[in-house]
Write a protein that holds these residues in place. Structure first.
Motif, PDB file in Angstrom:
ATOM      1  N   PRO A 361      -4.738  64.218  -6.221  1.00 33.97           N
ATOM      2  CA  PRO A 361      -5.237  65.528  -7.016  1.00 33.97           C
ATOM      3  C   PRO A 361      -4.821  65.578  -8.643  1.00 33.97           C
ATOM      4  CG  PRO A 361      -3.424  66.103  -5.687  1.00 33.97           C
ATOM      5  CD  PRO A 361      -3.626  64.689  -5.373  1.00 33.97           C
ATOM      6  N   ARG A 362      -3.868  64.564  -8.933  1.00 36.11           N
ATOM      7  CA  ARG A 362      -3.588  64.514 -10.612  1.00 36.11           C
ATOM      8  C   ARG A 362      -4.699  63.656 -11.163  1.00 36.11           C
ATOM      9  NH1 ARG A 362       2.452  63.531 -12.185  1.00 36.11           N
ATOM     10  NH2 ARG A 362       1.530  64.218 -14.102  1.00 36.11           N
ATOM     11  N   ILE A 363      -5.524  62.943 -10.676  1.00 32.61           N
ATOM     12  CA  ILE A 363      -6.507  61.982 -11.051  1.00 32.61           C
ATOM     13  C   ILE A 363      -7.974  62.361 -10.811  1.00 32.61           C
ATOM     14  CG2 ILE A 363      -4.858  60.059 -11.782  1.00 32.61           C
ATOM     15  CD1 ILE A 363      -5.924  58.626  -9.171  1.00 32.61           C
ATOM     16  N   ALA A 364      -8.199  62.720  -9.580  1.00 27.24           N
ATOM     17  CA  ALA A 364      -9.516  63.097  -9.299  1.00 27.24           C
ATOM     18  C   ALA A 364      -9.418  64.686  -9.061  1.00 27.24           C
ATOM     19  CB  ALA A 364      -9.833  62.259  -8.147  1.00 27.24           C
ATOM     20  N   PRO A 365     -10.793  65.194  -8.985  1.00 26.93           N
ATOM     21  CA  PRO A 365     -11.817  64.764  -9.677  1.00 26.93           C
ATOM     22  C   PRO A 365     -12.125  64.832 -11.080  1.00 26.93           C
ATOM     23  CG  PRO A 365     -12.555  66.937  -9.251  1.00 26.93           C
ATOM     24  CD  PRO A 365     -10.894  66.536  -8.680  1.00 26.93           C
ATOM     25  N   VAL A 366     -11.029  65.168 -11.763  1.00 23.13           N
ATOM     26  CA  VAL A 366     -10.871  65.140 -13.179  1.00 23.13           C
ATOM     27  C   VAL A 366      -9.788  64.999 -13.825  1.00 23.13           C
ATOM     28  CG1 VAL A 366     -10.709  67.779 -13.531  1.00 23.13           C
ATOM     29  CG2 VAL A 366     -11.711  66.288 -15.207  1.00 23.13           C
ATOM     30  N   THR A 367      -9.296  64.124 -14.631  1.00 28.00           N
ATOM     31  CA  THR A 367      -7.937  63.982 -15.143  1.00 28.00           C
ATOM     32  C   THR A 367      -7.554  65.003 -15.623  1.00 28.00           C
ATOM     33  OG1 THR A 367      -8.507  63.084 -17.036  1.00 28.00           O
ATOM     34  CG2 THR A 367      -8.731  61.383 -15.482  1.00 28.00           C
ATOM     35  N   GLU A 368      -5.992  65.169 -15.756  1.00 25.81           N
ATOM     36  CA  GLU A 368      -5.157  66.094 -16.456  1.00 25.81           C
ATOM     37  C   GLU A 368      -5.603  66.165 -18.052  1.00 25.81           C
ATOM     38  OE1 GLU A 368      -1.251  66.162 -13.440  1.00 25.81           O
ATOM     39  OE2 GLU A 368      -0.834  65.221 -15.545  1.00 25.81           O
ATOM     40  N   GLN A 369      -5.584  65.064 -18.376  1.00 29.85           N
ATOM     41  CA  GLN A 369      -5.930  65.086 -19.941  1.00 29.85           C
ATOM     42  C   GLN A 369      -7.305  65.715 -20.228  1.00 29.85           C
ATOM     43  OE1 GLN A 369      -4.998  62.229 -17.909  1.00 29.85           O
ATOM     44  NE2 GLN A 369      -3.014  62.249 -18.814  1.00 29.85           N
ATOM     45  N   LEU A 370      -8.343  65.617 -19.409  1.00 32.99           N
ATOM     46  CA  LEU A 370      -9.813  66.312 -19.718  1.00 32.99           C
ATOM     47  C   LEU A 370      -9.524  67.626 -19.528  1.00 32.99           C
ATOM     48  CD1 LEU A 370     -12.569  63.847 -18.499  1.00 32.99           C
ATOM     49  CD2 LEU A 370     -11.962  64.724 -20.743  1.00 32.99           C
ATOM     50  N   ILE A 371      -8.759  68.059 -18.649  1.00 33.77           N
ATOM     51  CA  ILE A 371      -8.582  69.439 -18.187  1.00 33.77           C
ATOM     52  C   ILE A 371      -7.782  70.183 -19.782  1.00 33.77           C
ATOM     53  CG2 ILE A 371      -6.752  71.011 -17.042  1.00 33.77           C
ATOM     54  CD1 ILE A 371      -7.613  69.936 -14.406  1.00 33.77           C
ATOM     55  N   LEU A 372      -6.548  69.447 -20.042  1.00 36.12           N
ATOM     56  CA  LEU A 372      -6.090  70.051 -21.340  1.00 36.12           C
ATOM     57  C   LEU A 372      -7.082  70.010 -22.688  1.00 36.12           C
ATOM     58  CD1 LEU A 372      -2.536  67.974 -21.101  1.00 36.12           C
ATOM     59  CD2 LEU A 372      -3.299  70.419 -20.422  1.00 36.12           C
ATOM     60  N   SER A 373      -7.929  68.895 -22.489  1.00 42.66           N
ATOM     61  CA  SER A 373      -8.803  69.070 -23.750  1.00 42.66           C
ATOM     62  C   SER A 373      -9.765  70.213 -23.350  1.00 42.66           C
ATOM     63  CB  SER A 373      -9.670  67.710 -23.776  1.00 42.66           C
ATOM     64  OG  SER A 373      -8.937  66.603 -23.844  1.00 42.66           O
ATOM     65  N   PHE A 374     -10.398  70.535 -22.154  1.00 45.66           N
ATOM     66  CA  PHE A 374     -11.215  71.568 -22.069  1.00 45.66           C
ATOM     67  C   PHE A 374     -10.536  73.104 -22.325  1.00 45.66           C
ATOM     68  CE2 PHE A 374     -12.091  75.217 -19.280  1.00 45.66           C
ATOM     69  CZ  PHE A 374     -13.758  75.146 -19.254  1.00 45.66           C
ATOM     70  N   LYS A 384     -13.405  69.897 -30.630  1.00 48.05           N
ATOM     71  CA  LYS A 384     -13.576  68.960 -29.715  1.00 48.05           C
ATOM     72  C   LYS A 384     -13.030  67.614 -29.865  1.00 48.05           C
ATOM     73  CE  LYS A 384     -17.136  67.481 -26.292  1.00 48.05           C
ATOM     74  NZ  LYS A 384     -18.395  67.748 -25.741  1.00 48.05           N
ATOM     75  N   SER A 385     -12.199  67.099 -29.111  1.00 45.17           N
ATOM     76  CA  SER A 385     -11.787  65.902 -29.144  1.00 45.17           C
ATOM     77  C   SER A 385     -12.382  64.598 -28.629  1.00 45.17           C
ATOM     78  CB  SER A 385     -10.167  65.737 -28.605  1.00 45.17           C
ATOM     79  OG  SER A 385     -10.153  66.235 -27.204  1.00 45.17           O
ATOM     80  N   TYR A 386     -13.412  64.757 -27.803  1.00 39.46           N
ATOM     81  CA  TYR A 386     -13.980  63.735 -27.125  1.00 39.46           C
ATOM     82  C   TYR A 386     -15.558  63.600 -27.256  1.00 39.46           C
ATOM     83  CZ  TYR A 386     -14.532  66.804 -23.493  1.00 39.46           C
ATOM     84  OH  TYR A 386     -14.749  67.845 -22.620  1.00 39.46           O
TER      85      TYR A 386
END
Length: 386
Positions: A361-374, A384-386
């Motif tokens: 659950p740390r890598i799927a279905p979305v990574t922690e990094q994308l959550i932080l970016s959101f 927006k960074s990506y």
């Protein structure tokens, strides 16, 4: 915040069912790479596979809150992520059909899933696209009476045992679309193994539930098996993102709570130097911190679920719950292994299995990094960074 009487009854009923499946059962499924069919049918027989499905189809018509309570109970009762993943697809995967399917499609597709007569898998992620879903290359070309689909999918769970597959495919090339999110269509169809090759991925944990690379070669799909309008598939999937994050949070919290309970029990019973190791603050304090983290994650999860069920925005809360739940599960499982010392490395005490599963659950279905970016973009109003 507290569970209602009905919600508490759901929790108790799921735990009663799960109590029939021992550590030995889950170890055998894990070792033999065997889908937990007996557990799956027990949950189907009790009506839990349709907890979020419409009542007129045989479901319970309940909300994401009740589904999260159910999944937390299931994953905390010994089965961990194998127990959760065996039934997870029924809760979030067909959501697009519930919302955007025709009455005929709902009857034809959902009723067998609710009864446990069929299993479905979810073909979205691709090896060259990852989380950049708009860049998938699986293509559905128009043909008389329907479409012909060719492409590749990866990390498709339960494809070894599924008879149905939900496929996201391009029906218009990305460079011909006004927006990258346009031109993607959603199909729910038979998993025709003469046209679909399924290769199992051997992985770190959760081995009772298979993950696969899927190769689709000129698969014919009827027009009536397309969900909603052509080209709107990505937008339909967005309906499922927040519920999925909430459910993943609940599942990971359940896994962490099971690991913590096992660690605390071992710390009470294990005597070294004439005293139980749980009497030592070096053991107590890290376990107490794990409890605090799991509780914080759980009530964030419940808040996100209550917002979703009330029809209110919950993107930040759903993502935060998934982030906190994954971290708390990983920390609790790690601490459980360390509390057991050398025996934590042995399969007998089960915590090594939970530890291996806790990274998921740390890598799927979305990574922690994308959550932080959101969160940075949507909550803190940063660029927006990506």
């Amino acid at each position: 915040m507290a569970l209602t009487e009905e919600q508490a009854a759901i929790d108790a009923a799921v735990r009663k069912i799960c109590g029939n499946f021992t550590d030995e059962y889950w170890t055998a499924c894990e070792t033999e790479l065997r889908f937990p069919e007996e557990y799956y049918q027990a949950m189907a027989g009790a009506g839990f596979l349709g907890i979020t499905m419409p009542e007129d189809l045989g479901g319970a018509g309940l909300g994401v809150t009740e589904a999260a309570i159910m999944m937390q109970a299931a994953s905390s009762s010994g089965g961990g992520y194998s127990a959760a993943s065996a039934i997870h697809i029924n809760l979030f995967g067909p959501h697009a059909i519930v919302v955007h399917g025709t009455p005929e499609q709902k009857q034809r597709f959902l009723t067998p899933l609710i009864r446990g007569e069929e299993k479905a898998c979810f073909g979205v992620t691709e090896p060259d696209a990852g989380l950049d879903t708009t860049s998938i290359t699986t293509f559905a070309k128009r043909a008389p009476g329907g479409y012909r689909i060719t492409g590749r999918k990866i990390w498709t769970s339960t494809a070894q045992v599924a008879s149905k597959i939900l496929i996201l495919a391009r029906t218009t090339p990305k460079d011909a679309c006004r927006r990258p999110t346009d031109g993607l269509s959603l199909f729910f169809t038979d998993l025709d193994r003469s046209r679909i090759e399924v290769r199992r991925i051997h992985k770190l944990g959760r081995n009772a539930v298979d993950s696969n690379a899927v190769f689709i070669d000129d698969l014919f799909v009827r027009e009536e098996d397309r969900i909603g309008e052509e080209g709107r598939g990505f937008h339909y999937l967005l309906d499922s993102l927040n519920p999925e994050r909430i459910l993943v949070a609940a599942e990971s919290i359940g896994l962490g709570r099971d690991a913590l309970a096992r660690a605390a029990r071992y710390a009470r019973e294990r005597v070294v130097f004439g005293r139980p190791i749980g009497q030592n603050q070096g053991i107590q304090h890290p376990l107490a911190e794990c409890w605090i983290q799991l509780e914080s994650a759980w009530w964030t999860c419940m808040r996100a679920a209550s917002l979703y069920d009330a029809g209110k925005p919950c993107g930040a809360e759903a993502n935060a719950a998934k982030f906190l739940g994954g971290r708390a599960a990983f920390d609790a499982s790690t601490r459980a292994v360390l509390t057991h010392g050398g025996m934590g490395y042995a399969r007998e005490y089960q915590v090594e299995r939970l530890f291996r599963e806790s990274i998921l659950p740390r890598i799927a279905p979305v990574t922690e990094q994308l959550i932080l970016s959101f969160i940075a973009e949507k909550v803190l109003d940063l660029p927006k960074s990506y």
